[in-house]
Design a protein around this motif. Sequence first.
Motif, short mmCIF file in Angstrom:
data_model
loop_
_atom_site.label_atom_id
_atom_site.label_comp_id
_atom_site.label_asym_id
_atom_site.label_seq_id
_atom_site.Cartn_x
_atom_site.Cartn_y
_atom_site.Cartn_z
N GLY A 1 0.84 -1.19 0.00
CA GLY A 1 0.00 0.00 0.00
C GLY A 1 0.88 1.24 0.00
N LEU A 2 0.48 2.23 -0.76
CA LEU A 2 1.23 3.48 -0.85
C LEU A 2 0.43 4.61 -0.22
CD1 LEU A 2 2.42 3.24 -4.58
CD2 LEU A 2 3.64 2.46 -2.53
N MET A 3 1.04 5.27 0.75
CA MET A 3 0.42 6.44 1.39
C MET A 3 1.25 7.66 1.07
SD MET A 3 -1.31 5.75 5.06
CE MET A 3 -1.85 7.44 5.03
N GLY A 4 0.72 8.51 0.22
CA GLY A 4 1.40 9.75 -0.10
C GLY A 4 0.82 10.90 0.68
N ASP B 1 1.03 -6.60 2.58
CA ASP B 1 2.25 -7.06 3.25
C ASP B 1 3.00 -5.89 3.88
OD1 ASP B 1 2.22 -9.96 2.51
OD2 ASP B 1 2.24 -9.10 0.49
N GLU B 2 2.94 -4.73 3.23
CA GLU B 2 3.63 -3.54 3.72
C GLU B 2 2.85 -2.30 3.33
OE1 GLU B 2 7.46 -3.66 1.77
OE2 GLU B 2 8.36 -4.73 3.44
N VAL B 3 3.12 -1.21 4.04
CA VAL B 3 2.63 0.12 3.64
C VAL B 3 3.85 1.03 3.57
CG1 VAL B 3 1.19 2.11 4.21
CG2 VAL B 3 0.35 -0.21 4.67
N TRP B 4 4.00 1.71 2.42
CA TRP B 4 5.12 2.63 2.22
C TRP B 4 4.60 4.05 2.31
CZ3 TRP B 4 7.88 0.23 -2.69
CH2 TRP B 4 8.33 -1.06 -2.36
N PRO C 1 7.26 -3.07 11.79
CA PRO C 1 8.02 -3.75 10.72
C PRO C 1 7.32 -3.74 9.36
CG PRO C 1 7.04 -5.36 12.21
CD PRO C 1 6.80 -4.01 12.83
N TYR C 2 6.03 -3.48 9.31
CA TYR C 2 5.29 -3.49 8.04
C TYR C 2 5.29 -2.13 7.35
CZ TYR C 2 3.49 -7.71 10.23
OH TYR C 2 3.38 -8.93 10.87
N PHE C 3 5.78 -1.10 8.03
CA PHE C 3 5.79 0.25 7.48
C PHE C 3 7.19 0.62 7.00
CE2 PHE C 3 2.07 1.88 10.35
CZ PHE C 3 1.20 1.06 9.66
N ARG C 4 7.23 1.42 5.94
CA ARG C 4 8.51 1.82 5.37
C ARG C 4 8.40 3.24 4.84
NH1 ARG C 4 11.24 -1.73 0.51
NH2 ARG C 4 13.04 -0.41 0.16
N ALA C 5 9.45 4.03 5.01
CA ALA C 5 9.47 5.40 4.48
C ALA C 5 10.25 5.40 3.17
CB ALA C 5 10.13 6.35 5.47
N MET C 6 9.73 6.12 2.17
CA MET C 6 10.38 6.20 0.86
C MET C 6 10.58 7.67 0.52
SD MET C 6 10.52 3.00 -0.01
CE MET C 6 10.77 2.93 -1.77
N ASP C 7 11.79 8.01 0.08
CA ASP C 7 12.09 9.40 -0.26
C ASP C 7 12.06 9.66 -1.76
OD1 ASP C 7 14.39 8.15 -1.10
OD2 ASP C 7 15.76 9.39 0.08
#
Length: 196
Positions: free
Chosen positions: A5-8, A32-35, A68-74
Amino acid sequence: MIQVGLMGGTFDPIHYGHLLAAESAREACGLDEVWFIPSSTPPLKPNAPYAEPQERLEMVYRAIDFQPYFRAMDIELERGGVSYTADTVRELKDLYPGRAFSIIVGADRINDLPQWHQIRELSELATFIALERPGVIMNDKDLPDFLRGKVRRCEMPQIGISSTLIRERRSQGRSIRFLTPDKVYQFIRRNGLYES
């Protein structure tokens, strides 16, 4: 296929409402993850973010470091300029094969999807998860045919927190404790963010 999942957003600042939305979508839609993707210059917000890009990214890192399921993307901050979701998803598909992407949005944004930049191509690259809120009418029957089957509904508990509320309280010298994770709260205080 890994479901992401993508959260902008500007995340100016990130708060518990963002985290609750991400977790609700993850659980309800089997992600599986949210970015979390802080935007450089969002196309639908007339005013630039208040905090600097690296400050907003740092707050996201601090908010999600326990999950652990969350990730930050730059990715959008690195690209700079106006942040169009279609460009971001296209780039992510190239960088991360073997993943299926879903864009997490509030139900109030679903009716605006036809106005999104390159929406037809975006709908071929990703699906949409609509977080339903009381009082918000989401009428996906009015969407164009190519979008109608691409929207999944997801309920989330209601929480009356917004980045605007946090900035306003801060500028008025009022407490923002417990509106955002403690590590974010401490970062805001230490750096004097959103003070008048």
